[in-house]
Design a protein around this motif. Structure first.
Motif, PDB file in Angstrom:
ATOM      1  N   GLU A  38      18.899 -11.519   5.992  1.00  0.00           N
ATOM      2  CA  GLU A  38      20.201 -10.966   6.357  1.00  0.00           C
ATOM      3  C   GLU A  38      21.146 -11.996   6.952  1.00  0.00           C
ATOM      4  O   GLU A  38      22.329 -11.732   7.121  1.00  0.00           O
ATOM      5  CB  GLU A  38      20.008  -9.808   7.342  1.00  0.00           C
ATOM      6  CG  GLU A  38      19.289  -8.627   6.717  1.00  0.00           C
ATOM      7  CD  GLU A  38      19.170  -7.455   7.664  1.00  0.00           C
ATOM      8  OE1 GLU A  38      19.184  -7.694   8.892  1.00  0.00           O
ATOM      9  OE2 GLU A  38      19.053  -6.314   7.185  1.00  0.00           O
ATOM     10  N   GLN A  59      13.882  -4.780   0.569  1.00  0.00           N
ATOM     11  CA  GLN A  59      13.355  -3.421   0.742  1.00  0.00           C
ATOM     12  C   GLN A  59      11.854  -3.444   1.027  1.00  0.00           C
ATOM     13  O   GLN A  59      11.327  -2.583   1.741  1.00  0.00           O
ATOM     14  CB  GLN A  59      13.656  -2.543  -0.497  1.00  0.00           C
ATOM     15  CG  GLN A  59      12.851  -2.856  -1.739  1.00  0.00           C
ATOM     16  CD  GLN A  59      13.451  -4.024  -2.522  1.00  0.00           C
ATOM     17  OE1 GLN A  59      14.444  -4.622  -2.096  1.00  0.00           O
ATOM     18  NE2 GLN A  59      12.866  -4.347  -3.656  1.00  0.00           N
ATOM     19  N   TYR A  62      11.376  -4.249   4.765  1.00  0.00           N
ATOM     20  CA  TYR A  62      11.627  -3.067   5.583  1.00  0.00           C
ATOM     21  C   TYR A  62      10.488  -2.053   5.476  1.00  0.00           C
ATOM     22  O   TYR A  62      10.061  -1.459   6.473  1.00  0.00           O
ATOM     23  CB  TYR A  62      12.954  -2.411   5.183  1.00  0.00           C
ATOM     24  CG  TYR A  62      14.154  -3.000   5.857  1.00  0.00           C
ATOM     25  CD1 TYR A  62      14.275  -2.988   7.248  1.00  0.00           C
ATOM     26  CD2 TYR A  62      15.189  -3.574   5.118  1.00  0.00           C
ATOM     27  CE1 TYR A  62      15.393  -3.528   7.873  1.00  0.00           C
ATOM     28  CE2 TYR A  62      16.314  -4.108   5.737  1.00  0.00           C
ATOM     29  CZ  TYR A  62      16.403  -4.084   7.116  1.00  0.00           C
ATOM     30  OH  TYR A  62      17.501  -4.625   7.743  1.00  0.00           O
ATOM     31  N   VAL A  80      13.743   4.561  10.807  1.00  0.00           N
ATOM     32  CA  VAL A  80      14.922   3.714  10.613  1.00  0.00           C
ATOM     33  C   VAL A  80      14.659   2.675   9.531  1.00  0.00           C
ATOM     34  O   VAL A  80      15.485   2.467   8.621  1.00  0.00           O
ATOM     35  CB  VAL A  80      15.309   3.030  11.940  1.00  0.00           C
ATOM     36  CG1 VAL A  80      16.390   1.975  11.697  1.00  0.00           C
ATOM     37  CG2 VAL A  80      15.799   4.054  12.945  1.00  0.00           C
ATOM     38  N   ASP A  81      13.511   1.999   9.608  1.00  0.00           N
ATOM     39  CA  ASP A  81      13.205   0.952   8.629  1.00  0.00           C
ATOM     40  C   ASP A  81      13.020   1.517   7.228  1.00  0.00           C
ATOM     41  O   ASP A  81      13.450   0.906   6.239  1.00  0.00           O
ATOM     42  CB  ASP A  81      11.947   0.189   9.052  1.00  0.00           C
ATOM     43  CG  ASP A  81      12.258  -0.928  10.039  1.00  0.00           C
ATOM     44  OD1 ASP A  81      13.452  -1.209  10.258  1.00  0.00           O
ATOM     45  OD2 ASP A  81      11.313  -1.525  10.580  1.00  0.00           O
ATOM     46  N   THR A  83      14.404   4.145   6.009  1.00  0.00           N
ATOM     47  CA  THR A  83      15.738   4.503   5.514  1.00  0.00           C
ATOM     48  C   THR A  83      16.482   3.256   5.025  1.00  0.00           C
ATOM     49  O   THR A  83      17.156   3.283   3.986  1.00  0.00           O
ATOM     50  CB  THR A  83      16.546   5.202   6.620  1.00  0.00           C
ATOM     51  OG1 THR A  83      15.865   6.405   7.004  1.00  0.00           O
ATOM     52  CG2 THR A  83      17.947   5.555   6.141  1.00  0.00           C
ATOM     53  N   LYS A  84      16.337   2.142   5.739  1.00  0.00           N
ATOM     54  CA  LYS A  84      16.972   0.893   5.309  1.00  0.00           C
ATOM     55  C   LYS A  84      16.373   0.393   3.999  1.00  0.00           C
ATOM     56  O   LYS A  84      17.080  -0.175   3.158  1.00  0.00           O
ATOM     57  CB  LYS A  84      16.844  -0.164   6.407  1.00  0.00           C
ATOM     58  CG  LYS A  84      17.739   0.112   7.609  1.00  0.00           C
ATOM     59  CD  LYS A  84      17.654  -0.994   8.642  1.00  0.00           C
ATOM     60  CE  LYS A  84      18.615  -0.737   9.808  1.00  0.00           C
ATOM     61  NZ  LYS A  84      18.542  -1.796  10.835  1.00  0.00           N
ATOM     62  N   GLU A  87      18.003   2.446   1.377  1.00  0.00           N
ATOM     63  CA  GLU A  87      19.393   2.029   1.188  1.00  0.00           C
ATOM     64  C   GLU A  87      19.482   0.729   0.397  1.00  0.00           C
ATOM     65  O   GLU A  87      20.410   0.530  -0.397  1.00  0.00           O
ATOM     66  CB  GLU A  87      20.076   1.866   2.550  1.00  0.00           C
ATOM     67  CG  GLU A  87      20.302   3.192   3.275  1.00  0.00           C
ATOM     68  CD  GLU A  87      20.779   3.001   4.706  1.00  0.00           C
ATOM     69  OE1 GLU A  87      20.740   1.833   5.186  1.00  0.00           O
ATOM     70  OE2 GLU A  87      21.181   3.996   5.345  1.00  0.00           O
ATOM     71  N   ALA A  88      18.498  -0.162   0.603  1.00  0.00           N
ATOM     72  CA  ALA A  88      18.493  -1.433  -0.126  1.00  0.00           C
ATOM     73  C   ALA A  88      18.134  -1.237  -1.597  1.00  0.00           C
ATOM     74  O   ALA A  88      18.651  -1.937  -2.468  1.00  0.00           O
ATOM     75  CB  ALA A  88      17.510  -2.406   0.527  1.00  0.00           C
TER      76      ALA A  88
END
Length: 497
Positions: A38, A59, A62, A80-81, A83-84, A87-88
């Motif tokens: 990132e 992904q 995460y 949270v991870d 979900t990330k 999203e990726a």
């Protein structure tokens, strides 16, 4: 490309640590992989450049870190991870798998069902995915049925069970409980009987819990404990069904008595497979010494946790469903916190999402219920301290993480000296934080037969309230593995099957 290579190496290191069961180190490695992926190295100026290659493995990093969080029971962070990861890469099956697992562990089967349904769409031929969906659907249906049955019931189990009709087998040679007259001799006999892996007669187990319910009805949400100037009190943290380690605490520090009072600070049950023995022993001593044996509710004295982590299954196996319902009634009546000599606040989890909470506000909390999604009660059961200052979302997904300034504000508002809490395993059995104003104590050594930690208890003298710490190692127990009675779905989700 050099950053990609470094990130891949960090992932590989994380995989190695994960396989070795070193989850904290694995977590750090996956975090490094994520940070490398990132970090654009150009102060964010290239964020407008869509042509810059993105790490195609982000992904995975995460999802792997989410699995670490699940193993460490940081289910909020896992959510949270995961979900990330989704999203990726929205069509990444493991992202949906991890998020569904975190939702289930947080007691949210309806939300988990949506994730597992999407997982099966992405991996229709994956037998494991289909099995997870099937198990989740069963849980949702079971919850609906339990809710419907609960609505039909007009009276609690304590008002419908008929102990008088329960027979004690003529061959029974264990301790005989007389309602309303619990003695030291009975408590000692009970511990010795259970130490031999023998259950007490069903009639007596039921009567102990019924008597406990009646006693706890007279209690309050916050209990004040007075320790004479020349006296002491012992505070113990989580025991988690480790009965033989509980016996060792009494061997090291003496059994409860008027001269040797105790406060057990929640999480008596779940995970360890001798939870029935632990809770019956603690209840018996409480009945014998009502004013010198104190019990606080933990986050595992709740239906959601008991359903997953074993207590419900254990009680049902050893005694029957009706006794489990009685335990649930008793747990709802347990105090949520204690104040010792108007100086030390003792609570299972921690402090609050807002400043200015007073002891009087806590006294007004209705404890006779299952914990709600948020509020003072839930925060007392679930919150954790954090280094530094301020507040942050809890890694558990429930409660709040609070810093030293939060602790100091609470103590100043209420004229208190320190906070003692439990809820977290510590390598030495205890940990002093927030400049000595907050202490965590944990009394389950070699937690779940695998963590290698020590257990601890704290003794406070009535004159100065100065804590004295005693650490101890685990003792051997019969060959019954932890989580023996846990919900099989939990084991599958956490990779323990």
């Amino acid at each position: 490309m050099e950053e990609f290579a470094k990130a891949e190496q960090a992932k590989a290191d994380g995989n190695k640590y994960f396989q070795e069961g070193k989850y904290a180190k694995a977590l750090a490695s996956y975090s490094m992989a994520i940070e490398l992926s990132e970090d654009d190295g150009l102060d964010g100026l290239d964020s407008l450049d869509d042509t810059k290659p993105k790490n195609p493995s982000i992904q995975i990093y995460y999802a792997n870190r989410a699995f670490c969080h699940i193993k460490m029971e940081n289910f909020g962070s896992a959510l949270v991870d995961a979900t990330k990861a989704i999203e990726a890469k929205e069509d990444f099956p493991k992202g949906w798998y991890r998020r569904g697992s975190a939702q289930m562990a947080l007691g949210r089967p309806k939300e988990a069902l949506k994730d597992f349904m999407q997982l099966c769409k992405l991996a229709p031929n994956d037998k494991d995915a289909r099995e997870k969906l099937k198990q989740c659907q069963k849980q949702v249906q079971a919850d609906k049925f339990a809710k419907a049955i609960g609505c039909e019931k007009t009276k609690p189990a304590s008002e419908t069970v008929d102990v008088a009709k329960m027979e004690v087998d003529s061959t029974y040679d264990g301790p005989m409980y007389i309602s309303g007259s619990c003695t030291v001799d009975f408590c000692q006999h009970l511990m010795e009987h259970q130490k031999k892996e023998q259950c007490i007669a069903k009639k007596f187990a039921y009567q102990i819990v019924l008597d406990m319910i009646e006693m706890l009805k007279q209690s309050s949400t916050l209990v004040d404990i007075d320790v004479p100037e020349k006296g002491e009190v012992t505070v113990c943290g989580d025991v988690h069904g480790q009965f033989y380690d509980l016996l060792n605490i009494f061997a090291l520090n003496g059994v409860p008595s008027e001269a040797n009072p105790y406060l057990f600070n929640g999480d008596f049950v779940d995970r360890g497979s001798f939870s029935v023995e632990v809770i019956l022993t603690l209840f018996a001593w409480k009945l014998a010494f009502p004013n010198h044996m104190h019990l606080a509710r933990g986050n595992h004295e709740t239906r959601n946790m008991n359903k997953l982590y074993g207590f419900e299954g254990e009680v049902t196996k050893k005694y029957g469903e009706e006794l489990y319902q009685l335990f649930c009634e008793a747990f709802c009546l347990l105090p949520l916190c204690h104040v010792i000599n108007q100086q030390v606040f003792v609570v299972h989890g921690g402090l609050f999402s807002q400043d200015g909470v007073t002891l009087d506000a806590i006294r007004k909390v209705n404890r006779d219920c299952e914990p709600p999604d948020e509020g003072l009660m839930t925060e007392m059961l679930w919150s954790d301290p954090q280094p530094g200052r301020g507040r942050a979302p809890s890694k558990r997904g429930v409660g709040v993480a609070f810093g030293q300034d939060v602790t100091e504000n609470f103590l100043n508002v209420n004229g208190l000296k320190m906070v003692i809490r439990s809820h977290e395993m510590k390598e030495e059995g205890y940990e002093i934080e927030h400049s000595g104003k907050l202490v965590t104590v944990f009394s389950a050594p070699n937690y779940c037969d695998q963590m290698g930690n020590k257990g601890a208890f704290i003794r406070l003298d009535g004159k100065t309230m100065t804590p004295k710490y005693t650490t101890f190692a685990h003792v051997s127990h019969p060959n019954v593995r932890p989580m023996q009675y846990a919900n099989p779905m939990l084991g599958q989700l956490m990779g323990m099957s």
